[in-house]
Design an enzyme around this catalytic site. Sequence first.
Site, PDB file in Angstrom:
ATOM      1  N   LYS A 126       0.864  -1.193   0.000  1.00 14.02           N
ATOM      2  CA  LYS A 126       0.000   0.000   0.000  1.00 14.02           C
ATOM      3  C   LYS A 126       0.890   1.229   0.000  1.00 14.02           C
ATOM      4  O   LYS A 126       2.022   1.193   0.490  1.00 14.02           O
ATOM      5  CB  LYS A 126      -0.875   0.016   1.257  1.00 14.02           C
ATOM      6  CG  LYS A 126      -2.098   0.901   1.136  1.00 14.02           C
ATOM      7  CD  LYS A 126      -3.236   0.163   0.451  1.00 14.02           C
ATOM      8  CE  LYS A 126      -4.433   1.048   0.183  1.00 14.02           C
ATOM      9  NZ  LYS A 126      -5.593   0.241  -0.250  1.00 14.02           N
ATOM     10  N   ASP A 166      -7.059   4.457  -4.450  1.00 12.03           N
ATOM     11  CA  ASP A 166      -7.663   4.317  -3.113  1.00 12.03           C
ATOM     12  C   ASP A 166      -8.261   5.696  -2.826  1.00 12.03           C
ATOM     13  O   ASP A 166      -8.452   6.491  -3.758  1.00 12.03           O
ATOM     14  CB  ASP A 166      -6.613   3.904  -2.063  1.00 12.03           C
ATOM     15  CG  ASP A 166      -7.267   3.432  -0.756  1.00 12.03           C
ATOM     16  OD1 ASP A 166      -7.712   2.275  -0.699  1.00 12.03           O
ATOM     17  OD2 ASP A 166      -7.346   4.224   0.208  1.00 12.03           O
TER      18      ASP A 166
HETATM   19  P1  NDP Z   1     -12.876   7.966  -2.707  1.00 12.14           P
HETATM   20  O1  NDP Z   1     -11.802   8.938  -2.468  1.00 12.14           O
HETATM   21  O2  NDP Z   1     -13.411   7.772  -4.074  1.00 12.14           O
HETATM   22  O3  NDP Z   1     -14.125   8.248  -1.760  1.00 12.14           O
HETATM   23  C1  NDP Z   1     -13.977   8.275  -0.385  1.00 12.14           C
HETATM   24  C2  NDP Z   1     -15.296   8.688   0.233  1.00 12.14           C
HETATM   25  O4  NDP Z   1     -15.206   8.555   1.644  1.00 12.14           O
HETATM   26  C3  NDP Z   1     -15.636  10.141  -0.011  1.00 12.14           C
HETATM   27  O5  NDP Z   1     -17.022  10.290  -0.027  1.00 12.14           O
HETATM   28  C4  NDP Z   1     -15.005  10.838   1.185  1.00 12.14           C
HETATM   29  O6  NDP Z   1     -15.588  12.100   1.475  1.00 12.14           O
HETATM   30  C5  NDP Z   1     -15.265   9.843   2.281  1.00 12.14           C
HETATM   31  N1  NDP Z   1     -14.179   9.952   3.269  1.00 12.14           N
HETATM   32  C6  NDP Z   1     -12.857   9.717   3.062  1.00 12.14           C
HETATM   33  N2  NDP Z   1     -12.148   9.949   4.173  1.00 12.14           N
HETATM   34  C7  NDP Z   1     -13.039  10.328   5.090  1.00 12.14           C
HETATM   35  C8  NDP Z   1     -12.917  10.677   6.446  1.00 12.14           C
HETATM   36  N3  NDP Z   1     -11.728  10.690   7.074  1.00 12.14           N
HETATM   37  N4  NDP Z   1     -14.061  11.009   7.101  1.00 12.14           N
HETATM   38  C9  NDP Z   1     -15.263  10.987   6.469  1.00 12.14           C
HETATM   39  N5  NDP Z   1     -15.428  10.659   5.183  1.00 12.14           N
HETATM   40  C10 NDP Z   1     -14.340  10.327   4.513  1.00 12.14           C
HETATM   41  O7  NDP Z   1     -12.309   6.578  -2.139  1.00 12.14           O
HETATM   42  P2  NDP Z   1     -12.818   5.094  -2.416  1.00 12.14           P
HETATM   43  O8  NDP Z   1     -14.273   5.070  -2.630  1.00 12.14           O
HETATM   44  O9  NDP Z   1     -11.932   4.512  -3.434  1.00 12.14           O
HETATM   45  O10 NDP Z   1     -12.448   4.380  -1.033  1.00 12.14           O
HETATM   46  C11 NDP Z   1     -13.374   4.276   0.047  1.00 12.14           C
HETATM   47  C12 NDP Z   1     -12.937   3.158   0.973  1.00 12.14           C
HETATM   48  O11 NDP Z   1     -12.886   1.924   0.239  1.00 12.14           O
HETATM   49  C13 NDP Z   1     -11.536   3.305   1.570  1.00 12.14           C
HETATM   50  O12 NDP Z   1     -11.524   2.704   2.838  1.00 12.14           O
HETATM   51  C14 NDP Z   1     -10.659   2.482   0.631  1.00 12.14           C
HETATM   52  O13 NDP Z   1      -9.481   2.049   1.252  1.00 12.14           O
HETATM   53  C15 NDP Z   1     -11.606   1.324   0.340  1.00 12.14           C
HETATM   54  N6  NDP Z   1     -11.355   0.542  -0.852  1.00 12.14           N
HETATM   55  C16 NDP Z   1     -11.232   1.116  -2.076  1.00 12.14           C
HETATM   56  C17 NDP Z   1     -11.033   0.348  -3.208  1.00 12.14           C
HETATM   57  C18 NDP Z   1     -10.973   0.932  -4.564  1.00 12.14           C
HETATM   58  O14 NDP Z   1     -10.858   0.159  -5.520  1.00 12.14           O
HETATM   59  N7  NDP Z   1     -11.062   2.224  -4.744  1.00 12.14           N
HETATM   60  C19 NDP Z   1     -10.897  -1.107  -3.098  1.00 12.14           C
HETATM   61  C20 NDP Z   1     -11.113  -1.630  -1.782  1.00 12.14           C
HETATM   62  C21 NDP Z   1     -11.312  -0.820  -0.711  1.00 12.14           C
HETATM   63  P3  NDP Z   1     -14.786  13.429   1.100  1.00 12.14           P
HETATM   64  O15 NDP Z   1     -14.746  13.444  -0.406  1.00 12.14           O
HETATM   65  O16 NDP Z   1     -15.568  14.525   1.684  1.00 12.14           O
HETATM   66  O17 NDP Z   1     -13.417  13.276   1.709  1.00 12.14           O
HETATM   67  O1  2IT Z   2      -7.971  -1.417  -0.785  1.00 16.86           O
HETATM   68  C1  2IT Z   2      -7.888  -1.890  -1.937  1.00 16.86           C
HETATM   69  O2  2IT Z   2      -8.006  -3.096  -2.137  1.00 16.86           O
HETATM   70  C2  2IT Z   2      -7.677  -0.965  -3.053  1.00 16.86           C
HETATM   71  N1  2IT Z   2      -7.610   0.238  -2.830  1.00 16.86           N
HETATM   72  C3  2IT Z   2      -7.508  -1.497  -4.442  1.00 16.86           C
HETATM   73  C4  2IT Z   2      -6.114  -1.988  -4.664  1.00 16.86           C
HETATM   74  C5  2IT Z   2      -5.782  -2.390  -6.073  1.00 16.86           C
HETATM   75  O3  2IT Z   2      -4.604  -2.710  -6.272  1.00 16.86           O
HETATM   76  O4  2IT Z   2      -6.640  -2.390  -6.956  1.00 16.86           O
END
Ligand code: NDP
Ligand code: 2IT
Length: 448
Positions: A126, A166
């Site tokens: 990561k 992420d």
């Molecule tokens: P994005 O940046 O696209 O969206 C994140 C969302 O969560 C936004 O709505 C953001 O609001 C909110 N958010 C982030 N940090 C905070 C915080 N500290 N407090 C409150 N709200 C928060 O990220 P993703 O959708 O990609 O990721 C969301 C979660 O999913 C994370 O935990 C990530 O690790 C996990 N994840 C992502 C994957 C991926 O493929 N993208 C795969 C697997 C897991 P704001 O915009 O206002 O900050």
């Molecule tokens: O938390 C996760 O699994 C991700 N942000 C996606 C990682 C990836 O390599 O696609």
Amino acid sequence: MSYVDEVLAKVKEKNANEPEFLQAVEEVLNSLRPVIAVNEEKYKKLALLERLCEPERQIKFRVPWIDDNGQVQVNTGYRVQFNSAIGPYKGGIRLHPSVYIGIIKFLGFEQIFKNSLTGLAIGGGKGGSDFDPKGKSDNEIMNFCQSFMTELCRHIGANTDVPAGDIGTGGREIGYMYGQYKRIRNLYEGVLTGKGLSFGGSLARTEATGYGLLYLTNEMLKSNGIDIAGKTICVSGAGNVAIYAIQKAQQMGAKVVTCSDSTGWIYDEEGIDVALLKEIKEVKRARLDAYAAARPSAVYHDKKAEGSNVWDVPCAVALPCATQNELGIDDAKKLVGNGVLAVAEGANMPTTLEATEYFQEKGVLFAPGKAANAGGVACSALEMSQNSERMIWSFEKVDKSLESIMINIFHNIDAAAEKYGFKGNYVVGANIAGFEKVADAMLAQGVV
Ligand code: NDP
Ligand code: 2IT
């Protein structure tokens, strides 16, 4: 003292200032007790758990960039290459002001087991930075991404370490990072996933985490005799994972009534309008109050002013898709009080340990993130395959593979839980099933 307790004590002492990392390790090691007990002496002699909890490599670097006023800004960049026993390091890059080494280590540690659960050949890693993308111009984002990659490029490669998106890192950022990698290394290779479709990206990668979350959730509900169609669902977050989770839930006939960002949340009694949400978040990069302004059925709640959140809303299924520790014990009590049947983690470690245990005590089905959100990284591995064979798969082919991977994950974690006497405890099942393959590979590869 048992071997697990010994290692836990050592890890706590060594990483005392990294609460998120300790939380992740504690959950995993506690789940592994029944597996470790069978081979306690051997594992202890080989320091298997100590090695598992110590990253193979941690890189920390300066990221200087110039803002639109000509002012030089300095951020810190990280890449934790945690475990390469079963494949090249694989995991996203988080850009958020809260990022420090403890966050990257917790995410990298979780990623080891998640990636193993996909059944594909990917190790755990990561990265990220304390850079805050909010309010930055496109030019500033590019300057940052180029500077970040100028240092990172020497540590990664298509067969070494393959970062992805992420929080704060989406298609735009991956594009800028890819351009800089190619320019410096003079290599056109699948070094990042989540790329644009015109330069090696995979169809369905954008949707994969959210869709995968619903494929697994649906399978878990089905195996427990529950039909997702017609159910009310609460989602938190409004980013990549949340948006496509909402979309797939609606396609399955459920009604999603909430979403949130860091400033507030939406209750939409008619169900979230995904096209509008995408326009606001993916195109305009605006705040959620703009959603309520455009939709009469929606009410916007300011988080700070009201102290409320999406977990106040009665639902059958809760899908936390924002960030770590966003669902605590008080939220869990509200959800249980309102009759929640299932919780599945779209985000990484969104539920505190206390809340997780409470759900399990109360008989709520609980799918941990390392299983439930594995669809994103699984699809990333499919992107790597396509890059290697220089082919492009159809949306349907990727989506079908994703669905079968998620269904398999559910049955593997379900079976692992049952095998060790924890039927229905998918936390234990996911940790054990993820661990077994990694441990086997580590043991076979000697003391490295
Ligand atoms: P994005 O940046 O696209 O969206 C994140 C969302 O969560 C936004 O709505 C953001 O609001 C909110 N958010 C982030 N940090 C905070 C915080 N500290 N407090 C409150 N709200 C928060 O990220 P993703 O959708 O990609 O990721 C969301 C979660 O999913 C994370 O935990 C990530 O690790 C996990 N994840 C992502 C994957 C991926 O493929 N993208 C795969 C697997 C897991 P704001 O915009 O206002 O900050
Ligand atoms: O938390 C996760 O699994 C991700 N942000 C996606 C990682 C990836 O390599 O696609």
